[in-house]
Design a protein around this motif. Structure first.
Motif, PDB file in Angstrom:
ATOM      1  N   GLN A  39       0.830  -1.196   0.000  1.00 44.15           N
ATOM      2  CA  GLN A  39       0.000   0.000   0.000  1.00 44.15           C
ATOM      3  C   GLN A  39       0.865   1.246   0.000  1.00 44.15           C
ATOM      4  OE1 GLN A  39      -0.365  -2.291   2.674  1.00 44.15           O
ATOM      5  NE2 GLN A  39       0.944  -1.262   4.155  1.00 44.15           N
ATOM      6  N   ASN A 240      -0.710   1.471  -4.670  1.00 43.20           N
ATOM      7  CA  ASN A 240      -0.461   2.527  -3.696  1.00 43.20           C
ATOM      8  C   ASN A 240      -1.710   3.321  -3.356  1.00 43.20           C
ATOM      9  OD1 ASN A 240       2.372   2.071  -3.477  1.00 43.20           O
ATOM     10  ND2 ASN A 240       2.623   3.009  -5.492  1.00 43.20           N
ATOM     11  N   ASN A 242      -4.632   1.635  -2.282  1.00 43.88           N
ATOM     12  CA  ASN A 242      -5.462   0.678  -1.552  1.00 43.88           C
ATOM     13  C   ASN A 242      -4.889   0.469  -0.167  1.00 43.88           C
ATOM     14  OD1 ASN A 242      -7.584  -0.933  -3.409  1.00 43.88           O
ATOM     15  ND2 ASN A 242      -5.819  -0.318  -4.653  1.00 43.88           N
ATOM     16  N   TRP A 243      -5.764   0.218   0.799  1.00 41.20           N
ATOM     17  CA  TRP A 243      -5.313  -0.141   2.145  1.00 41.20           C
ATOM     18  C   TRP A 243      -6.305  -1.140   2.713  1.00 41.20           C
ATOM     19  CZ3 TRP A 243      -5.905   0.353   7.612  1.00 41.20           C
ATOM     20  CH2 TRP A 243      -4.716   0.183   8.322  1.00 41.20           C
ATOM     21  N   CYS A 250      -4.241   8.064  -2.928  1.00 44.56           N
ATOM     22  CA  CYS A 250      -2.939   7.516  -3.314  1.00 44.56           C
ATOM     23  C   CYS A 250      -1.785   8.225  -2.606  1.00 44.56           C
ATOM     24  CB  CYS A 250      -2.751   7.650  -4.822  1.00 44.56           C
ATOM     25  SG  CYS A 250      -4.022   6.826  -5.785  1.00 44.56           S
TER      26      CYS A 250
END
Length: 604
Positions: A39, A240, A242-243, A250
């Motif tokens: 992430q 980068n 997404n979590w 982002c």
């Protein structure tokens, strides 16, 4: 392709990749090779360590949020409420305790942001004047400080040595230098001072620093990253963004790092850009956040430590010839103990074990521990996070912090404010709430800390989405209070009510040959066979500024011997200073004023 590290295609961003690498640097490069697979924010995914048996020792400090009664009612607007599409909406801003009118009472500067669709009414930084009765008056408009935009950090210091503290505030956009006119008003002198920017930058941590010891405050300005709102990917568009499998804004990973800047004070109200010649521009590749100016390695020269997000943090060691060398990796403060990058945000600086050496504390993301670095001597550090007891807490995203004696027992504690950056995640995963409590780590005096939340009062246990935090004694009663930025709500003003008869001492330094603010100086107080050092700083915590009156809890001791190391290297010793007073020390003149305070009337 790099021959030593085939998994890393590009080392151009790494400042020391051309020389022989230490084990610590090899670990850092290995961590860097994972940037593209996770992430956007660095987190080690560590599990909390088991909690030990409670000490049972009463905690005599108690915190109550009196912001509403005190008149701090305007919200800090910052980005969307239920969704944040851009990283600029998430980071937030700082706050400052300062005495802008020199009346001996701390005033408050609260920074503010805006929203992507435009600023709502009232979205401005605010200056609150201390009414000396537990309340504050909003004097923003009168002071000339109305300003709308994405404010980040603030540093406070007397850059022109006229006996009044000035302000420098960083923004996404144009930073601003405000000169204090000495009559309750400020003037924007950014252009006159030579600090206008030629391009859009995202200013982050900043600090006044007299790096060449000429008696004039220079200026360090960090930049978080290069942000182009027209081209930045949308939430969920790549790894980068997404979590925990949920689309979010982002970054910072995947976005270009930015340069940091150093400006030399010419002594005539103007500054000169010396970023390249000083060596500051040799450190590309880190996402700079909070900055602290202090003599980290004990050689009498003021260094710079910069917490960096999801990249190695930076320690600029002052070489005494107008240049700095970045030595964070060699000295042990760039990475975690296992050589991993962390989401460095805030910095606490102090002396938790009373050995007369400066220690550092750095706050990080959730699913990770905050980090405590112990000075082993001469500015080399060991990560003592786990052995000191901080591994028990990994739940929250941590921001503002300080190494401060909250209960006046003579042993500095550690305070942390928390708050999430992802309202979208909070809506789907309740274990990652948007709002979370503050944290007190009580110093047990044996190298260990004990986490307290409810025991410290409702000002600590009540959840908020917080960012900046400043420490100072706003009611002049001999303890340490706090003012805290809360995202999209008014700030918190935590009044500290310490029980019992423990002693304390406050020291205000005034430079003469050194800069008037004494930034870069340090005070060592000796009491009970111990020595506690504290530096005079112009930024720490997260993007924030503390009371420049240095506070020492003394416990049962009735006096302390003081040793002051001024910014220019001169040493001044003042023995047997009585407790429970504020003493003002003027460089070369000793104690010029001593004030005992009556207990003020509390706001109920």
């Amino acid at each position: 392709m790099n021959e030593k590290f085939p998994g890393i295609k590009d080392l151009s961003w790494w400042p020391q990749a051309t020389r022989r690498l230490s084990r610590r640097e090899i670990l850092a490069l290995a961590a860097a090779s994972t940037l593209a697979r996770g992430q956007g924010v660095s987190t080690r995914g560590v599990k909390p360590t088991p909690r030990g048996k409670p000490s049972g020792i009463p905690f005599l400090a108690h915190f109550t949020d009196i912001a509403a009664q005190a008149g701090l009612t305007a919200p800090t607007v910052y980005g969307g409420l239920t969704k944040k599409n851009y990283i600029i909406e998430t980071v937030g801003c700082g706050v400052a305790f300062l005495d802008y009118d020199n009346d001996g009472w701390l005033d408050i500067l609260v920074l503010c942001g805006t929203r992507m669709e435009g600023a709502p009414p009232g979205a401005t930084n605010r200056l609150y004047k201390n009414n000396r009765d537990g309340t504050f008056a909003d004097v923003t408009e009168k002071a000339g400080l109305v300003h709308t935009g994405w404010a980040s950090a603030v540093t406070v210091g007397d850059y022109n040595n006229d006996d009044f503290d000035d302000l420098f505030i960083t923004y996404y956009g144009q930073n601003v230098l405000y000169r204090n006119n000495g009559n309750g008003t400020f003037t924007d002198v950014t252009a006159d001072a030579g600090l206008l920017q030629k391009q859009t930058l995202w200013g982050s941590g900043c600090t006044f620093v007299d790096y060449d010891r000429d008696g004039h405050l220079d200026l360090f300005v960090g930049n978080y990253l290069t942000l182009d709102l027209k081209t930045i990917p949308k939430p969920g568009e790549n790894a980068n963004c997404n979590w925990k499998g949920i689309p979010v804004n982002c970054g910072p990973r995947g976005l270009p790092p930015a340069k940091n800047y150093l400006y030399h004070n010419n002594g005539d109200g103007t500054f000169k850009d010396v970023s390249e010649g000083s060596g500051v521009w040799k450190t590309m590749g880190s996402y700079a956040m909070t900055a602290v100016a202090a003599d980290i390695d004990g050689d009498g020269l003021t260094d710079l430590y910069v917490a960096c997000d999801s990249t190695p943090s930076l320690l600029y060691i002052n070489k005494g010839n107008g240049t700095f060398k970045e030595e964070g990796l060699e000295r042990g403060v760039a990475l975690s103990e296992d050589g991993m990058e962390q989401a460095g945000m805030g910095i606490g600086i102090g002396d938790y074990d009373l050995d007369g050496k400066i220690d550092l504390f750095k706050t990080h993301f959730s699913d990770d521990t905050d980090g405590l670095y112990h000075d082993d001597g001469s500015g080399n550090f060991s990560d003592v996070t786990l052995r000191s007891g901080f591994g028990v807490e990994t739940r929250y995203i941590s921001w503002g912090t300080g190494i401060v004696d909250l209960d006046n027992d003579g042993w500095p504690d550690i305070f942390v404010v928390t708050g999430s950056v992802y309202p979208e995640v909070a809506a789907k995963l309740p274990q990652y709430p948007l709002e979370s409590p503050r944290l007190v780590f009580r110093n047990l005096g044996n190298g260990k800390f004990e986490e307290l939340i409810e025991e410290a009062g409702p000002g600590v246990s009540t959840p908020h989405c917080s960012r900046g935090c400043a420490f100072g004694d706003f009611d002049n009663d001999g303890d340490v209070d706090m003012v805290i930025i809360n995202m999209n709500e008014p700030p918190s003003l935590l009044r500290n009510d310490v029980k019992g008869d423990r002693n304390w001492l406050k020291v205000l330094l005034v430079g003469t040959k050194s800069n008037r603010s004494a930034i870069g100086s340090s005070i060592t107080a000796r009491y009970g066979g111990k020595a506690q050092i504290q530096p005079v700083t112009a930024q720490s915590s997260f993007y924030s500024v503390n009371d420049r009156r240095i506070h020492f809890g003394l416990g049962k001791y009735l006096s302390a011997d003081l040793e002051i190391r001024w910014t220019n290297g001169a040493i001044e010793k003042i023995p047997n200073v009585k407790a429970n007073q504020l003493v003002t020390v003027k460089e070369g003149h000793g104690v010029i004023k001593a004030e005992k305070w009556d207990k003020p009337k509390k706001v109920v």
